[in-house]
Enzyme design. Structure first.
Site, mmCIF file in Angstrom:
data_model
loop_
_atom_site.group_PDB
_atom_site.id
_atom_site.type_symbol
_atom_site.label_atom_id
_atom_site.label_comp_id
_atom_site.label_asym_id
_atom_site.label_seq_id
_atom_site.Cartn_x
_atom_site.Cartn_y
_atom_site.Cartn_z
ATOM 1 N N GLU A 290 16.133 -80.367 -12.137
ATOM 2 C CA GLU A 290 14.865 -80.035 -11.478
ATOM 3 C C GLU A 290 14.993 -79.918 -9.968
ATOM 4 O OE1 GLU A 290 15.041 -84.502 -11.798
ATOM 5 O OE2 GLU A 290 15.547 -82.787 -13.023
ATOM 6 N N ASP A 332 29.098 -47.401 10.222
ATOM 7 C CA ASP A 332 29.359 -46.251 11.084
ATOM 8 C C ASP A 332 30.588 -46.550 11.941
ATOM 9 O OD1 ASP A 332 29.115 -43.858 12.355
ATOM 10 O OD2 ASP A 332 27.296 -44.342 13.468
ATOM 11 N N ASP A 596 22.323 -49.050 12.914
ATOM 12 C CA ASP A 596 21.420 -49.399 14.010
ATOM 13 C C ASP A 596 20.531 -48.251 14.469
ATOM 14 O OD1 ASP A 596 23.283 -47.771 15.182
ATOM 15 O OD2 ASP A 596 23.910 -49.190 16.735
ATOM 16 N N ASP A 600 19.359 -44.679 9.889
ATOM 17 C CA ASP A 600 20.002 -45.673 9.039
ATOM 18 C C ASP A 600 19.023 -46.455 8.175
ATOM 19 O OD1 ASP A 600 22.622 -45.142 9.875
ATOM 20 O OD2 ASP A 600 22.383 -46.378 11.661
ATOM 21 N N ASN A 664 25.842 -86.395 -20.823
ATOM 22 C CA ASN A 664 25.050 -87.604 -21.019
ATOM 23 C C ASN A 664 23.907 -87.400 -22.003
ATOM 24 O OD1 ASN A 664 26.342 -89.588 -19.405
ATOM 25 N ND2 ASN A 664 25.598 -88.557 -17.575
ATOM 26 N N ASN A 689 18.037 -90.443 -13.848
ATOM 27 C CA ASN A 689 17.968 -89.073 -13.348
ATOM 28 C C ASN A 689 17.606 -89.037 -11.866
ATOM 29 O OD1 ASN A 689 18.013 -86.172 -14.011
ATOM 30 N ND2 ASN A 689 15.838 -86.240 -13.500
#
Length: 866
Positions: A290, A332, A596, A600, A664, A689
């Site tokens: 969890e 580029d 940039d 693009d 377990n 737990n």
């Protein structure tokens, strides 16, 4: 905005003078005091505030988990049936888990938001008569914003000034071709956005020119805001989302089988129904990791902070995973392989002879063109003293990526010239004559002359120089408008030649990326000879070359077949860049794109992870997931390392939690078959737990082995499942040995059995962290100090707890020293066997190389990812 009386009218339908009176603003903008007051009145200029829950609401949201709800219902039933101890224990453990999860995730979100704000888009605004820079969300109606090519229009407004102003309004109108806008005093009759040529709207991008915009509507009042609920649909799941979802479904299947099995056995043995029900629910909680959402959030946020120190800012946390999984980077040439310090080298005529007239014409074109001035234009304008004395601009035909040229109409006395500058091959095609220094007459541009021009251009390219073609023609003295149709019968003047030195660090950076499993593919608008020369200078091997013309002739299947062997794509258009990226993704690669420029943005959206730089235009930065504060592949390489470190820690948690949890819980399910009582009380399972979860919380701080960062890692459910099925039974073997020890040697009763198994179970699953956190010998891979400390403290607490009053409250009894020594021996033996099993597993099973590619993102342009 509406008028004061009469039917509702849009702000572009109102005369500018009336609009200024309604807004209570003028051409010099607002005062700071007035802007602050309006900010309170109108709110932030954003389409959709990020729905971040407050700390109390975030805490309450933890109780939406069905398992948590069942636990709380069970606690209430315990209280109603008189089992007050169970009620207090279960409620306390659930609340502690929720508090820890909430606080950690809230802190992670705060850190991530702080980094995101640091690269928020800024606007040039007039306040108190001065030009200042403000975040776009601080704009209010009445503000005056200065816009230039490459900017995003930050709000809806009326144009006060416009110079060759073209915007892309496809998001609102569906028209892909840029619309030209003009400032005008009168209104427009039509209420349609597409007809509002005197206004600009949020969500548009400036393609050419400059303007002053008076803001009329902000946030939800904008045209885009009114339809944002339909436009801003949730993006398709990322690779990280898909991975966690598939992992969750795997856990659900195992949980359903185990819980139903245990519940059935307990009912068949006629054990108390309430205790059996609580035991089955606690078993489900024990099997479920969890804390995974919290671990993922904290790990990614910490990764984002570390990446910020490496000059990489993350806008979308999930992009850290995508960056770490990236195995192909498309980029580029300019600024990546070269210094982006472009200087004018020379100017030559068609024959290669020096020509000052070429530079005169190029200067007029670069100086007067109103589009986004690129480094080539800057180099021309700054090459020497002004050359435009007496010249004035009349009109412009803006640059676009299909024509690959820009033309300006200029006037000197009674003479008007159209000056065209662009890609040499395209400019030469439009010319019919050419000029030569020393020749009084113009010469015919026949085939021989064209061949001579091609040889000069090829020679310059082969030497690593970039070149632009310059041509001109004379138009009628009264011509006031220039169009694309005027770009014909030109007189070719020659070439302006530039030099952009190779970046010394680029070769080493590309080699480093290759060593990390990231192939670099260069997508350049420049010609192949220049790019090949730069690669040769940097020692970058070229495995294959494709030009835009060749790509155009290939269908998608044929292009995909060429992509693996090709690493150099030259003279490619923005649409072709997107085709290349899509082809690579369809072949199973995780693709990053570094860009940039205005052109693009589509490719940044198309890639799995869009990467831009802090100096990029707004359109590119808005489309990107990750922003580099330095335009350097070395910075990106460090960012990739951090991304893989974050992903490695997420996988570390999953592998540890699932192998130990599964072992377990499997043992606990098996124990119900052979024991006349529950092997562990529900509250003991929950405490186990919770303590185990506490020991795992420092995992986001942990280092990872260098081999994890040396190659891309992908979600592989088969690998996770097999790891769980191999390591889980190893844990179960020692659990059953513990059962035998407790029952046959120490003749344990119910309380001692539960106490002994609680200690052994917690000790083995916590200490095995040190075995499973690395693929190496655990003694050669040091964990983070906090991880080691919390793990040891939790184990010590498990041993000491039965000797305390609190232990008795949980149903524990003090074990003997001999019993504790036996448990210690079993634990050490388990860790040795787990190491052997892990070593054998990694020899026999390796994670898959490239996973199934995530679905293509369909983000709407110019809005960016949420």
């Amino acid at each position: 905005m509406t008028s004061d009386s009469g039917p509702e009218r849009k702000f572009w339908q109102i005369a500018l003078a009336d609009l200024e009176r309604q807004l209570g603003a003028g051409r010099d903008g607002l005062s700071s005091a007035e802007a602050a007051a309006r900010r309170l009145r109108y709110g932030p200029n954003i389409l959709e505030e990020r729905q971040r829950l407050s700390l109390p609401l975030k805490f309450l949201s933890r109780f939406h988990n069905p398992l948590v709800i069942i636990l709380l219902v069970a606690a209430a039933i315990s209280a109603l049936t008189g089992d007050l101890a169970s009620f207090i224990i279960i409620s306390t453990i659930v609340l502690m888990s929720a508090v820890l999860d909430t606080v950690q995730e809230y802190r992670a979100e705060e850190a991530a938001e702080h980094l995101k704000v640091s690269v928020a888009l800024k606007e040039q605004v007039l306040r108190d008569g001065q030009e200042i820079t403000l975040p776009g969300q601080d704009l209010v109606p009445g503000d005056v914003v200065l816009l230039a090519a490459g900017d995003l229009v930050p709000a809806d407004g009326r144009l006060l000034e416009a110079r060759d102003f073209f915007v892309n309004e496809a998001l609102l109108t569906g028209e892909s071709y840029p619309a030209e806008k003009h400032a005008r005093d009168g209104g427009i009759d039509s209420p349609e956005v597409a007809s509002a040529t005197n206004a600009a709207f949020m969500g548009s991008s400036v393609m050419n020119g400059s303007a002053r915009l008076m803001v009329c509507d902000t946030g939800h009042a904008t045209q885009l805001g009114q339809i944002s609920s339909t436009l801003r649909r949730a993006p398709p799941p990322s690779a990280l989302d898909q991975g966690t979802h598939r992992f969750g479904m795997l856990i659900v299947r195992f949980t359903e089988i185990l819980v139903l099995f245990v519940l059935l056995i307990n009912l068949l043995f006629h054990r108390p129904w309430l205790q059996s029900f609580l035991f089955a629910v606690a078993l489900a909680v024990g099997l479920t990791p969890e804390l995974l959402p919290m671990i993922v959030s904290v790990t990614l946020a910490r990764g984002a902070i570390r990446m910020a120190k490496a000059q990489v800012i993350v806008k979308r946390l999930g992009a850290i995973h995508d960056l770490g999984s990236m195995d192909v980077l498309c980029t580029d040439k300019t600024g990546t392989l070269t210094e982006a310090k472009i200087s004018l080298a020379r100017q030559v005529a068609l024959s290669g002879a020096a020509s000052e007239h070429v530079l005169d014409l190029a200067w007029l074109n670069s100086y007067f063109q109103a589009g986004l001035r690129n480094p080539l234009d800057t180099a021309i304008v700054e090459s020497g003293p002004p050359r435009g004395a007496g010249w004035a601009k009349i009109d412009e035909v803006p640059f676009d990526f299909q024509r690959r040229r820009v033309s300006v109409l200029v006037e000197h006395e009674d003479r008007r010239l159209l000056v065209t500058k662009g890609a040499p091959e395209d400019v030469i095609k439009l010319a019919t004559r050419y000029e030569e220094p020393g020749q009084p007459a113009l010469l015919s541009l026949d085939e021989a002359a064209r061949a001579r021009a091609a040889r000069v251009f090829d020679g310059l390219s082969a030497d690593g120089f970039r070149a632009l073609g310059v041509a001109w023609r004379e138009l009628e003295p009264d011509r006031a408008v220039a169009t694309v149709a005027d770009e014909r019968d030109l007189i070719f003047a020659g070439f302006v030649v530039f030099f952009d030195p190779p970046k010394a660090s680029a070769g080493a950076a590309i080699a480093a990326l290759g060593a990390k499993g990231v192939g670099v593919k260069i997508l350049s608008g420049d010609n192949e000879r220049v790019t090949q020369h730069v690669c040769a200078e940097l020692g970058i091997p070229i495995t294959g070359v494709l030009t835009g013309t060749e790509i155009e002739a290939l269908n998608d299947e044929a292009l995909a077949a060429r992509l693996e062997e090709t690493n150099l794509f030259c003279r490619v258009s923005p649409a072709q860049k997107s085709r290349i990226i899509l082809g690579l993704r369809h072949r199973g690669h995780v693709v990053g794109f570094l860009g940039d420029g205005i052109n693009d943005a589509p490719s940044l959206h198309t890639a799995d992870v869009g990467i831009s730089v802090d100096s990029a235009v707004d359109v590119a930065k808005d489309a990107a997931d990750i922003i580099l504060l330095e335009h350097d592949l070395g910075v990106l390489e460090r960012g990739i390392t951090e991304g893989r470190r974050a992903f490695g820690n997420i996988m570390k948690f999953i592998m540890m939690a699932m192998s130990s949890n599964f072992g377990n819980m499997f043992s606990m399910a098996g124990a119900t078959l052979i024991l006349p009582f529950l092997p562990m009380l529900p509250e003991q399972i929950l405490l186990n737990n919770l303590l185990y979860a506490v020991s795992e919380m420092p995992i986001p701080l942990d280092e990872v082995d260098s081999e994890i960062t040396e190659k891309p890692e992908h979600w592989d459910m088969h690998f996770i499942r097999n790891f769980m099925l191999v390591l889980g039974p190893v844990s179960s073997i020692f659990d059953f040995l513990t059962f035998g020890l407790l029952l046959l040697v120490f003749h344990a009763n119910e309380a001692l059995f539960q106490t002994g198994w609680f200690i052994e179970s917690l000790a083995t699953q916590v200490l095995v962290i040190f075995v499973l956190r690395t693929r190496r010998n655990p003694l050669k891979s040091r964990p983070h100090r906090l991880l080691a400390t919390t793990s040891v403290v939790v184990v010590v607490l498990a041993v000491v707890l039965p000797f305390t009053p609190l232990g008795a409250w949980f149903g524990f009894v003090p074990p003997s020293v001999a019993f504790l020594l036996a448990i210690a021996g079993l634990t050490v033996s388990y860790l040795l066997l787990a190491q052997s099993a892990k070593w054998a597993f990694y020899r026999l099973w390796q994670p898959a190389g490239i996973a199934t590619p995530p679905p293509l993102r369909s983000h709407l342009p110019l809005i960016g990812r949420s």
